[in-house]
Design a protein around this motif. Structure first.
Motif, short mmCIF file in Angstrom:
data_model
loop_
_atom_site.label_atom_id
_atom_site.label_comp_id
_atom_site.label_asym_id
_atom_site.label_seq_id
_atom_site.Cartn_x
_atom_site.Cartn_y
_atom_site.Cartn_z
N PHE A 18 -20.30 -8.40 -35.46
CA PHE A 18 -20.01 -8.65 -36.88
C PHE A 18 -20.74 -9.89 -37.38
O PHE A 18 -21.10 -9.96 -38.56
N PRO A 195 -15.19 -9.89 -41.22
CA PRO A 195 -13.92 -9.19 -41.03
C PRO A 195 -12.73 -10.12 -41.23
O PRO A 195 -12.81 -11.32 -40.97
N GLN A 196 -11.62 -9.57 -41.69
CA GLN A 196 -10.41 -10.33 -41.92
C GLN A 196 -9.68 -10.59 -40.60
O GLN A 196 -9.95 -9.93 -39.58
N PRO A 198 -6.86 -9.79 -39.09
CA PRO A 198 -6.37 -8.69 -38.23
C PRO A 198 -7.48 -7.99 -37.46
O PRO A 198 -7.28 -7.59 -36.30
N ASP A 199 -8.65 -7.84 -38.10
CA ASP A 199 -9.77 -7.20 -37.41
C ASP A 199 -10.36 -8.12 -36.35
O ASP A 199 -10.82 -7.66 -35.30
N LEU A 200 -10.35 -9.44 -36.62
CA LEU A 200 -10.85 -10.40 -35.64
C LEU A 200 -9.96 -10.42 -34.40
O LEU A 200 -10.44 -10.59 -33.27
N LYS A 202 -8.39 -7.85 -33.23
CA LYS A 202 -8.68 -6.63 -32.48
C LYS A 202 -9.91 -6.80 -31.59
O LYS A 202 -9.97 -6.20 -30.51
N ILE A 203 -10.89 -7.56 -32.07
CA ILE A 203 -12.10 -7.74 -31.25
C ILE A 203 -12.01 -9.01 -30.41
O ILE A 203 -12.98 -9.46 -29.83
N ARG A 205 -11.67 -12.09 -31.23
CA ARG A 205 -12.38 -13.28 -31.71
C ARG A 205 -11.40 -14.42 -31.96
O ARG A 205 -11.73 -15.58 -31.77
#
Length: 206
Positions: A18, A195-196, A198-200, A202-203, A205
């Motif tokens: 990302f 990415p916001q 919640p998405d961070l 998930k990965i 980060r």
């Protein structure tokens, strides 16, 4: 064209996918003649890291010398930015107060307060001070753009360097102002969003 497309292979410390996408989105806007780009990324997304990779690419992948400015409005951010840039191999130096500065560095990390103080003490118009201190500048990065971009020194830099086709990159996790008549669209033409949270998560980060 301010620089080539970016890829993970260009870096010893590999960025996340990302982050590569964000960097290339910034390049794409610049290449479409958008000078002022805002990078919106939450805490932990690596705003300084991405900006450092951009500055490293700009200053190292060309045949002639290029210069970038990295503006901060709090002195405690100077060393933090310098440490991260140095770790990535960015040629940088800090301009703040009376400390020794390497004027030949490709990236100058600049305190807004110091810049404003130098303008006041010089007795000169801001554009004369910028010409003497920096000369040609290819990219100006505003850390904490929601604050820095309303400092007198940033407004003066933009007024002087925009006509010279200098690119501007703002970094912020909080893209708003408390005053109803102030908004970041007054300082930037386009935005790139990481990415916001919640998405961070998930990965992994943050």
């Amino acid at each position: 064209m301010i620089g080539p497309a970016f890829s993970q292979e260009q870096c010893v410390i590999h960025p996340f996918d990302f982050q590569v996408d964000c960097i290339n989105d910034v390049y794409s806007l610049w290449q479409n003649q958008t000078q002022r780009v805002l990078l919106i990324a939450g805490c932990g997304a690596g705003k300084t890291y991405m900006a450092s990779l951009i500055m490293k690419t700009i200053t190292q992948k060309t045949r002639y010398r290029r210069r970038c400015l990295f503006l901060v409005d709090r002195n405690n951010l100077l060393e933090q930015a310098a440490d991260e840039m140095t770790e990535l191999g960015v040629d940088c130096s800090i301009l703040q107060g009376d400390r020794l500065v390497n004027w030949n560095a490709s990236v100058l990390i600049v305190s807004c307060g110091t810049l404003e103080s130098r303008i006041r003490s010089s007795g000169l118009e801001a554009h004369h001070v910028f010409s003497q201190l920096f000369g040609r500048v290819d990219l100006i990065v505003a850390d904490e753009a929601h604050d820095v971009c309303w400092r007198d020194s940033y407004i003066q830099l933009q007024n002087y360097y925009l006509p010279q086709k200098t690119r501007f990159l703002g970094l912020t996790a909080t893209p708003w102002r408390t005053k109803n008549d102030e908004y970041l669209g007054q300082r930037f033409d386009e935005a790139v969003c990481a990415p916001q949270p919640p998405d961070l998560v998930k990965i992994k980060r943050i």
